[in-house]
Motif scaffolding. Structure first.
Motif, PDB file in Angstrom:
ATOM      1  N   LYS A  24       0.887  -1.079  -0.006  1.00  0.00           N
ATOM      2  CA  LYS A  24       0.165  -0.274   0.100  1.00  0.00           C
ATOM      3  C   LYS A  24       0.497   1.435   0.094  1.00  0.00           C
ATOM      4  O   LYS A  24       1.930   1.545   0.770  1.00  0.00           O
ATOM      5  CB  LYS A  24      -0.751   0.243   1.363  1.00  0.00           C
ATOM      6  N   GLU A  25       0.623   1.825  -0.552  1.00  0.00           N
ATOM      7  CA  GLU A  25       1.634   3.294  -0.807  1.00  0.00           C
ATOM      8  C   GLU A  25       0.751   4.181  -0.299  1.00  0.00           C
ATOM      9  O   GLU A  25      -0.685   4.573   0.484  1.00  0.00           O
ATOM     10  CB  GLU A  25       1.071   4.227  -2.843  1.00  0.00           C
TER      11      GLU A  25
ATOM     12  N   THR B   2      -2.748   7.120   0.045  1.00  0.00           N
ATOM     13  CA  THR B   2      -3.535   7.030  -1.578  1.00  0.00           C
ATOM     14  C   THR B   2      -4.061   5.647  -0.567  1.00  0.00           C
ATOM     15  O   THR B   2      -3.659   5.297  -0.266  1.00  0.00           O
ATOM     16  CB  THR B   2      -2.449   7.285  -2.435  1.00  0.00           C
ATOM     17  N   HIS B   3      -4.879   5.675  -1.984  1.00  0.00           N
ATOM     18  CA  HIS B   3      -5.742   3.981  -1.940  1.00  0.00           C
ATOM     19  C   HIS B   3      -5.182   3.088  -2.933  1.00  0.00           C
ATOM     20  O   HIS B   3      -5.634   2.224  -3.777  1.00  0.00           O
ATOM     21  CB  HIS B   3      -7.033   4.217  -2.164  1.00  0.00           C
ATOM     22  N   THR B   4      -3.683   3.770  -3.804  1.00  0.00           N
ATOM     23  CA  THR B   4      -3.107   2.545  -4.995  1.00  0.00           C
ATOM     24  C   THR B   4      -2.909   1.759  -3.950  1.00  0.00           C
ATOM     25  O   THR B   4      -1.981   2.056  -3.075  1.00  0.00           O
ATOM     26  CB  THR B   4      -2.287   3.778  -5.158  1.00  0.00           C
ATOM     27  N   TYR B   5      -2.523   0.262  -4.035  1.00  0.00           N
ATOM     28  CA  TYR B   5      -1.514  -0.686  -4.328  1.00  0.00           C
ATOM     29  C   TYR B   5      -0.977  -0.828  -5.653  1.00  0.00           C
ATOM     30  O   TYR B   5      -0.935  -1.170  -6.379  1.00  0.00           O
ATOM     31  CB  TYR B   5      -2.561  -2.023  -3.756  1.00  0.00           C
ATOM     32  N   VAL B   6       0.438  -1.896  -4.919  1.00  0.00           N
ATOM     33  CA  VAL B   6       0.750  -2.039  -6.197  1.00  0.00           C
ATOM     34  C   VAL B   6       1.736  -3.464  -5.461  1.00  0.00           C
ATOM     35  O   VAL B   6       1.629  -3.696  -4.277  1.00  0.00           O
ATOM     36  CB  VAL B   6       2.807  -1.211  -5.746  1.00  0.00           C
TER      37      VAL B   6
END
Length: 164
Positions: free
Chosen positions: A38-39, A42-46
């Motif tokens: 999880k970044e 933000t709600h961004t996942y890598v």
């Protein structure tokens, strides 16, 4: 003025962490090859694999506790992938031991397995017991058949003659 600097430093520290990515252990499964991060902010996942992380600069942006956890799990995967299991049992004391990396044929009669200490240390303990049990049973059968042959040879009586 000093109080304001300290306050600003603490606010800056909270909102700009040294590591951008943290491992999401809820999404990540231990037996899969994908790791989800999880970044921060933000709600961004890598999604990355261990090989991708090693080849890139990504590890410098990940929390060190997460890196140690991932490396422990990956090392455990490598250890379990090199363990041999019985894949095939053939007649007469022949076995095929197989790991994810290699296939190794062995024979009980030639003592391949007993003499090779490295192979024993890499084999699953349950399979070692199974091979040892079968080897002991086969040796016991051979020993009992040789004893029976010796007794039969010792008890041989001369043939009977017919007297007229």
């Amino acid at each position: 003025m000093k109080i304001l600097k300290k306050w600003w430093y603490s606010v800056e520290k909270v909102f700009s962490p040294p590591y951008i990515y943290t491992l999401d252990k809820d999404l990540t499964k231990k037996n899969s090859n994908q790791w989800y991060f999880k970044e921060f902010g933000t709600h961004t996942y890598v999604k990355k694999t261990w090989e991708q992380m090693l080849r890139s600069n990504f590890l410098s942006k990940v929390k060190p506790d997460d890196i140690s956890y991932i490396s422990y799990i990956e090392a455990h995967k490598v250890m379990t992938s090199s363990v041999y299991h019985i894949s095939e049992e053939k007649r007469g004391g022949f076995y095929n031991l197989k790991s994810e990396i290699k296939n190794e044929p062995i024979s009980i009669h030639e003592h391949d397995f007993i003499k090779n200490r490295e192979l024993i240390s890499k084999t699953d303990p349950f399979d070692i017991l199974q091979i040892a049990y079968k080897a002991g049973v086969m040796r016991g059968k051979n020993l009992s058949s040789s004893i029976v042959k010796q007794e039969a040879h010792a008890k041989k009586t001369p043939p009977l003659r017919i007297v007229k």
